[in-house]
Design a protein around this motif. Structure first.
Motif, PDB file in Angstrom:
ATOM      1  N   ASP A  67       0.257  -1.135   0.510  1.00  0.00           N
ATOM      2  CA  ASP A  67       0.143  -0.226   0.242  1.00  0.00           C
ATOM      3  C   ASP A  67       0.839   1.414   0.049  1.00  0.00           C
ATOM      4  OD1 ASP A  67      -2.314  -1.290  -0.508  1.00  0.00           O
ATOM      5  OD2 ASP A  67      -2.293  -1.312   1.687  1.00  0.00           O
ATOM      6  N   HIS A  68       2.050   1.215  -0.043  1.00  0.00           N
ATOM      7  CA  HIS A  68       3.073   2.445  -0.786  1.00  0.00           C
ATOM      8  C   HIS A  68       2.261   2.965  -1.687  1.00  0.00           C
ATOM      9  CE1 HIS A  68       5.321   1.141   2.768  1.00  0.00           C
ATOM     10  NE2 HIS A  68       5.840   0.283   2.392  1.00  0.00           N
ATOM     11  N   GLU A  69       2.607   4.575  -1.224  1.00  0.00           N
ATOM     12  CA  GLU A  69       2.230   5.313  -2.214  1.00  0.00           C
ATOM     13  C   GLU A  69       3.671   5.933  -2.960  1.00  0.00           C
ATOM     14  OE1 GLU A  69      -0.230   5.836  -4.201  1.00  0.00           O
ATOM     15  OE2 GLU A  69      -1.131   3.925  -3.011  1.00  0.00           O
ATOM     16  N   SER A  70       4.618   5.601  -2.156  1.00  0.00           N
ATOM     17  CA  SER A  70       5.686   6.455  -2.658  1.00  0.00           C
ATOM     18  C   SER A  70       6.662   5.311  -2.075  1.00  0.00           C
ATOM     19  CB  SER A  70       6.215   7.551  -2.256  1.00  0.00           C
ATOM     20  OG  SER A  70       6.589   7.883  -1.038  1.00  0.00           O
ATOM     21  N   ILE A  71       8.111   5.462  -2.367  1.00  0.00           N
ATOM     22  CA  ILE A  71       9.726   4.196  -2.237  1.00  0.00           C
ATOM     23  C   ILE A  71       9.174   4.511  -1.143  1.00  0.00           C
ATOM     24  CG2 ILE A  71      11.982   4.026  -1.926  1.00  0.00           C
ATOM     25  CD1 ILE A  71      10.841   3.876  -5.446  1.00  0.00           C
ATOM     26  N   LYS A  72       9.600   6.347  -0.421  1.00  0.00           N
ATOM     27  CA  LYS A  72      10.054   6.570   1.043  1.00  0.00           C
ATOM     28  C   LYS A  72       9.153   8.031   1.336  1.00  0.00           C
ATOM     29  CE  LYS A  72      14.381   8.123   3.427  1.00  0.00           C
ATOM     30  NZ  LYS A  72      14.141   7.112   4.457  1.00  0.00           N
ATOM     31  N   PRO A  73       8.809   7.768   2.158  1.00  0.00           N
ATOM     32  CA  PRO A  73       7.900   9.032   3.056  1.00  0.00           C
ATOM     33  C   PRO A  73       8.733   9.992   3.029  1.00  0.00           C
ATOM     34  CG  PRO A  73       8.388   7.546   5.192  1.00  0.00           C
ATOM     35  CD  PRO A  73       8.512   6.874   3.804  1.00  0.00           C
TER      36      PRO A  73
END
Length: 364
Positions: A67-73
């Motif tokens: 469910d990540h929307e990018s590799i790193k928040p």
């Protein structure tokens, strides 16, 4: 571990620390969603912001790989009322506490987030800090801190990369994209090339795209002036579709204006009306800036969608070119999928443009 949430107006909220132990400064904003904290935390549109959740229990289903929307928040901090003591979900791989520690993001729990939300609604979004110790210098230092305005450059990819398929050739200009946008385009078999935010129109058109997608992203759209010239050139050549920050940049490029909202729209239940049909979609939104409705009168853009609660401009379409944009997130993630048909409209627009070009070439 005692920790404090301190606002720029001097308001102090004591709480309990979790996540990383480093202090942080950012603009404090609130999200009204009842779920989807992982997607929100990893949404690059929160770059530079301290993200507060109004739902009272956060972390109860942990963090998973899908469910990540990018590799790193890139958010600056997380504020919750109650941090779940134990995550319970078959997909969970780690706790929210461990995830924030891993990514050097501080959190604070045991905060009356509803009270803080009411305060922000009255006073407006403002700078805040999360600290372990209060001193007489905490507020003055917070007030003197200048927030980073280069958040799009931080959030965008530095290098072009492909996501191959056999359908329409789509260039995605990354201003801080959500992975769910790529997923929705991939479902429709689009052959994707993702390019950095500062890519020129010439570089885009060299790829001979069937369409161009302007993604979401963080910050003030007026801090990305180079994108406007690119948009003005591209929209004349190929179909163009913008989401969120991409919507604001599309409007700026065509002579409209934007403004900073008092506290923004961040949640998953915003009702949006399509003016032509009366259709209402409940939408996912995450933005602190909006397009000035009155400024659109002097442009070639027509309003297609509006937010029912406050009348905010939620969608526009160019009168002369195959180009349109929406302020909300039709990809959802998290949130309702009422509006995912907007991606189909982009596909149809590219197909119609291709058919028109072939007919023009045949007649010639």
């Amino acid at each position: 571990m005692k920790r404090y949430l301190v606002l720029a107006d001097g308001t102090v909220y004591p709480g309990t620390g979790f996540g990383a132990t480093t202090g942080t400064v950012g603009e404090l904003v609130f999200n009204t969603g009842m779920s989807g904290y992982q997607e929100s935390i990893t949404d690059q549109s929160y770059n530079g912001e301290i993200l507060m959740f109004t739902y009272p229990l956060i972390g109860n289903y942990g963090i998973n790989r899908d469910d990540h929307e990018s590799i790193k928040p890139s958010c600056k901090g997380v504020v919750v009322h109650e941090l779940a003591r134990r995550a319970s979900n078959w997909r969970s791989e780690m706790s929210l506490d461990d995830y924030l520690r891993l990514n050097d993001i501080p959190g604070i729990a045991d905060i009356d987030t509803r009270a803080v939300t009411k305060h922000i609604r009255e006073k407006g979004a403002m700078k805040a800090t999360i600290v372990d110790e209060l001193t007489h210098e905490t507020v003055p230092q917070l007030k003197a801190t200048v927030l980073n305005s280069a958040v799009v450059a931080e959030s965008s990819t530095n290098n072009a990369y492909p996501n191959p398929a056999t359908g329409p050739n789509v260039v995605v200009v990354d201003f801080g994209l959500k992975h769910s946008i790529l997923r929705e385009l991939a479902k429709r078999h689009c052959n994707l090339t993702v390019l950095p935010y500062n890519t020129t129109a010439g570089e885009i058109l060299e790829l001979n795209p069937d369409g161009v997608m302007l993604t979401n992203g963080p910050g003030d759209p007026k801090d990305v002036p180079g994108a406007q010239a690119m948009i003005r050139e591209v929209e004349k050549q190929v179909p163009l579709f913008g989401i969120c920050l991409g919507h604001q940049l599309f409007c700026l490029a065509n002579g409209a204006d934007t403004f900073k909202m008092k506290f923004g729209h961040r949640g998953f239940n915003h009702p949006v009306r399509e003016i032509a049909t009366g259709r209402i979609d409940f939408t996912s939104q995450n933005h602190g800036y909006a397009v000035d409705r009155d400024s659109l009168a002097k442009t070639d853009l027509m309003i297609t969608h509006e937010e029912i609660n406050d009348g905010t401009v939620e969608g526009v379409r160019h009168r002369n070119y195959p180009a349109f944009s929406v302020q909300y997130h039709p990809d959802a993630a998290p949130g309702p999928h009422d509006a995912d048909h907007i991606f189909d409209e982009f596909i149809d627009l590219m197909a119609a443009h291709q058919a028109a070009r072939k007919g023009s070439n045949f007649n010639a």
